[in-house]
Design an enzyme around this catalytic site. Structure first.
Site, PDB file in Angstrom:
ATOM      1  N   GLY A 248       5.019  10.111 -14.006  1.00 26.69           N
ATOM      2  CA  GLY A 248       5.341   8.605 -14.090  1.00 26.69           C
ATOM      3  C   GLY A 248       7.051   8.184 -14.092  1.00 26.69           C
ATOM      4  N   GLU A 290       4.145  16.314 -14.967  1.00 27.23           N
ATOM      5  CA  GLU A 290       3.530  16.058 -13.816  1.00 27.23           C
ATOM      6  C   GLU A 290       3.865  15.080 -12.981  1.00 27.23           C
ATOM      7  OE1 GLU A 290      -1.130  16.861 -15.621  1.00 27.23           O
ATOM      8  OE2 GLU A 290      -0.449  15.037 -15.715  1.00 27.23           O
ATOM      9  N   PRO A 291       5.156  15.140 -12.490  1.00 24.97           N
ATOM     10  CA  PRO A 291       5.663  14.326 -11.425  1.00 24.97           C
ATOM     11  C   PRO A 291       5.018  14.143 -10.078  1.00 24.97           C
ATOM     12  CG  PRO A 291       7.028  16.073 -11.371  1.00 24.97           C
ATOM     13  CD  PRO A 291       5.984  16.302 -12.634  1.00 24.97           C
ATOM     14  N   GLY A 292       4.550  13.012  -9.596  1.00 20.53           N
ATOM     15  CA  GLY A 292       4.083  12.974  -8.459  1.00 20.53           C
ATOM     16  C   GLY A 292       4.830  12.223  -7.408  1.00 20.53           C
ATOM     17  N   ARG A 293       4.805  10.745  -7.624  1.00 24.14           N
ATOM     18  CA  ARG A 293       5.785  10.000  -7.055  1.00 24.14           C
ATOM     19  C   ARG A 293       7.357  10.334  -6.888  1.00 24.14           C
ATOM     20  NH1 ARG A 293       4.780   4.693  -6.635  1.00 24.14           N
ATOM     21  NH2 ARG A 293       3.320   4.756  -8.635  1.00 24.14           N
ATOM     22  N   TYR A 334      -1.781  -3.891  -5.051  1.00 27.10           N
ATOM     23  CA  TYR A 334      -0.942  -3.978  -6.145  1.00 27.10           C
ATOM     24  C   TYR A 334       0.496  -4.631  -5.770  1.00 27.10           C
ATOM     25  CZ  TYR A 334      -0.513   1.109  -6.441  1.00 27.10           C
ATOM     26  OH  TYR A 334      -0.364   2.320  -6.086  1.00 27.10           O
ATOM     27  N   CYS A 361      -8.340  -6.736  10.086  1.00 27.29           N
ATOM     28  CA  CYS A 361      -8.888  -8.032  10.192  1.00 27.29           C
ATOM     29  C   CYS A 361      -8.966  -8.257   8.418  1.00 27.29           C
ATOM     30  CB  CYS A 361     -10.359  -8.030  10.582  1.00 27.29           C
ATOM     31  SG  CYS A 361     -10.092  -7.423  12.324  1.00 27.29           S
ATOM     32  N   GLU A 362      -7.929  -8.418   7.939  1.00 24.46           N
ATOM     33  CA  GLU A 362      -8.013  -8.882   6.441  1.00 24.46           C
ATOM     34  C   GLU A 362      -6.582  -9.682   6.243  1.00 24.46           C
ATOM     35  OE1 GLU A 362      -9.798  -7.977   3.567  1.00 24.46           O
ATOM     36  OE2 GLU A 362     -11.117  -6.780   5.104  1.00 24.46           O
TER      37      GLU A 362
HETATM   38  C1  LIG Z   1      -1.012   9.746 -11.189  1.00 18.71           C
HETATM   39  C2  LIG Z   1      -0.726  10.938 -12.219  1.00 18.71           C
HETATM   40  C3  LIG Z   1       0.211  11.576 -12.392  1.00 18.71           C
HETATM   41  C4  LIG Z   1       1.821  11.437 -11.243  1.00 18.71           C
HETATM   42  O1  LIG Z   1       2.151  10.026 -11.582  1.00 18.71           O
HETATM   43  P1  LIG Z   1       3.523   9.611 -10.896  1.00 18.71           P
HETATM   44  O2  LIG Z   1       3.883   8.380 -11.392  1.00 18.71           O
HETATM   45  O3  LIG Z   1       3.364   9.929  -9.365  1.00 18.71           O
HETATM   46  O4  LIG Z   1       4.764  10.586 -11.290  1.00 18.71           O
HETATM   47  C5  LIG Z   1       0.553  12.739 -13.208  1.00 18.71           C
HETATM   48  N1  LIG Z   1      -0.478  13.071 -14.081  1.00 18.71           N
HETATM   49  C6  LIG Z   1      -1.832  12.281 -14.211  1.00 18.71           C
HETATM   50  C7  LIG Z   1      -2.823  12.825 -14.738  1.00 18.71           C
HETATM   51  C8  LIG Z   1      -1.879  11.181 -13.049  1.00 18.71           C
HETATM   52  O5  LIG Z   1      -3.098  10.475 -13.157  1.00 18.71           O
END
Ligand SMILES: *Cc1c(COP(=O)(O)O)cnc(C)c1O
Length: 431
Positions: A248, A290-293, A334, A361-362
């Protein structure tokens, strides 16, 4: 510029990791996603080092696959020695195909299908993050069939609102995700899991949302989780081994957002959580994040070819590009922020305020509204910055538009990591 790996060369062209974006387009076409591998590796190592340093040994990051799932990223995750999060059999299959050791993976999801559970147990996925009781039953049953004891953690909803966009808020009690602490259902799930012979409860998980720029919601969630860990110790004598605090952390998409220093962020959150652990007298769990972004977003940009502009006197101006919601649906979903620039003429005067529109087409197929750039002409190259997360992974074939190519830059070399879809790819499942 927004990030250090973005520069402008002597021709006035935008560069990423010192590669001229117009030359990249000449070679690979558009739309094109370009990734700076050094940046991805740097982001991984910041998390890895900071988590071990401030939370202690055994604490580490998992890459949240959903931000960008492909063989390339799993190869990097493997080399950087970090774990991964998975949400589907498709992501699991991709990780396995890349040679990733999935004993280092956590399987998420608010509705794991029977097939997902079978495949994950068969493949030796390290942990399940269980979301509800019926799922706990099923994981136990399948583990038993395979003669295994499956480690799991429980996803809890701590009841935190991080004040980010509603569509990316996940930790409140009224959520499709997780088991609420507040309602007493978490206690029931703990007791239920502890009674399962083929499950080993290793701890708890929470994830409060995404694109958060403040440490307070993480500290608040951490505190609630530590209180919960203390509570289950008292109530069930259960000792928590793993506390997974989710992802997050915010990423800078536009000039007005800060560029977070993730090491500082982790240091501050850790000092708060370590203090809570000490105060509560519990055994310190291993902390997982759990970083993604924040691993992939700022490593990439997307390049498009401009089709033309449309000026509506008294209203506004549109610029049309050869991509849009099929490769980046985040504005349509969003109203996500993005920085747009005219990559082919960065030094020209930016005096044209316009809405960047995709080719679908949106009417909602927009990338950004009211951006000010030099007036583009047909054939100019437009760049949308910070597109590494939730772009390719959310891409679709709407209007039968092939998904873009993804190229990476490493040590000054450019190579394809996902090839551009062909028209033949588009019909390969049509009977
Ligand atoms: C989406 C998600 C993440 C990653 O969130 P980011 O904002 O991308 O860091 C981690 N854990 C869970 C369970 C998620 O659903």
């Amino acid at each position: 510029m927004l990030h250090k790996n973005l520069t402008i060369n002597e021709k006035g062209v935008l560069c990423i990791a010192e590669q001229d974006t117009v030359e990249l387009v000449q070679k690979y076409g558009t739309p094109l996603m370009v990734m700076d591998e050094a940046r991805i590796r740097r982001n991984f190592s910041v998390y890895k080092n900071a988590m071990e340093k401030y939370f202690g040994q055994g604490s580490y990051p998992l890459f949240a696959s959903k931000a960008f799932s492909c063989k390339y990223i799993y190869r990097i995750a493997k080399e950087e020695n970090v774990g991964i999060d998975l949400v589907s059999s498709g992501e699991l299959y991709t990780a396995l195909s890349a040679g990733f050791d999935v004993s280092n993976a956590f399987l998420h999801g608010n509705n794991k299908t029977d097939a997902d559970i079978e495949y994950a147990i068969e493949s030796g996925v390290g942990h399940f993050v269980a979301d509800n009781l019926t799922e706990i039953d099923m994981i136990d049953e399948v583990a038993k069939k395979h003669g295994k004891v499956q480690p799991i953690i429980l996803r809890l909803s701590p009841g935190i609102d991080p004040h980010t966009h509603a569509a990316i808020t996940t930790g409140q009690v009224d959520s499709k995700f997780g088991i609420a602490i507040e309602t007493g259902q978490a206690d029931d799930a703990v007791e239920y899991t502890l009674n399962k012979k083929n499950l080993r409860l290793d701890g708890f998980h929470c994830h409060i949302g995404s694109q958060i720029f403040d440490i307070k919601p993480f500290c608040d969630a951490g505190k609630l989780m530590i209180e919960y860990v203390t509570h289950v110790k008292q109530k069930f004598g259960y000792v928590t081994e793993i506390l997974n605090l989710g992802g997050g952390f915010g990423v800078r998409y536009i000039q007005s957002q800060p560029e977070l220093n993730y090491e500082d962020f982790i240091r501050l959150i850790a000092s708060y959580i370590n203090e809570e652990v000490k105060r509560s007298g519990i055994k310190k769990p291993r902390i997982i994040m759990e970083p993604g972004r924040s691993i992939v977003a700022d490593s990439a940009l997307t390049l498009y070819t401009v089709g033309g502009t449309k000026e509506i006197p008294g209203f506004k101006n549109y610029v049309s590009i050869d991509g849009g919601m099929p490769d980046n649906p985040r504005y349509a979903l969003y109203q996500a922020d993005y920085t747009v620039c005219l990559a082919s003429r960065m030094n020209d005067k930016a005096d044209f305020t316009c809405t960047v529109a995709g080719r679908c087409c949106e009417s909602g197929d927009l990338i950004q509204e009211d951006v000010t750039i030099p007036k583009p002409y047909r054939g100019d190259i437009l760049a949308v910055l910070v597109t590494g997360a939730y772009n390719y992974s959310m891409a679709s074939n709407y209007n039968r538009i092939p998904r873009p190519a993804v190229v990476a830059i490493k040590d000054g070399k450019v190579f394809e990591v996902i090839r551009r879809e062909t028209f033949a790819d588009l019909i390969k499942n049509d009977l």
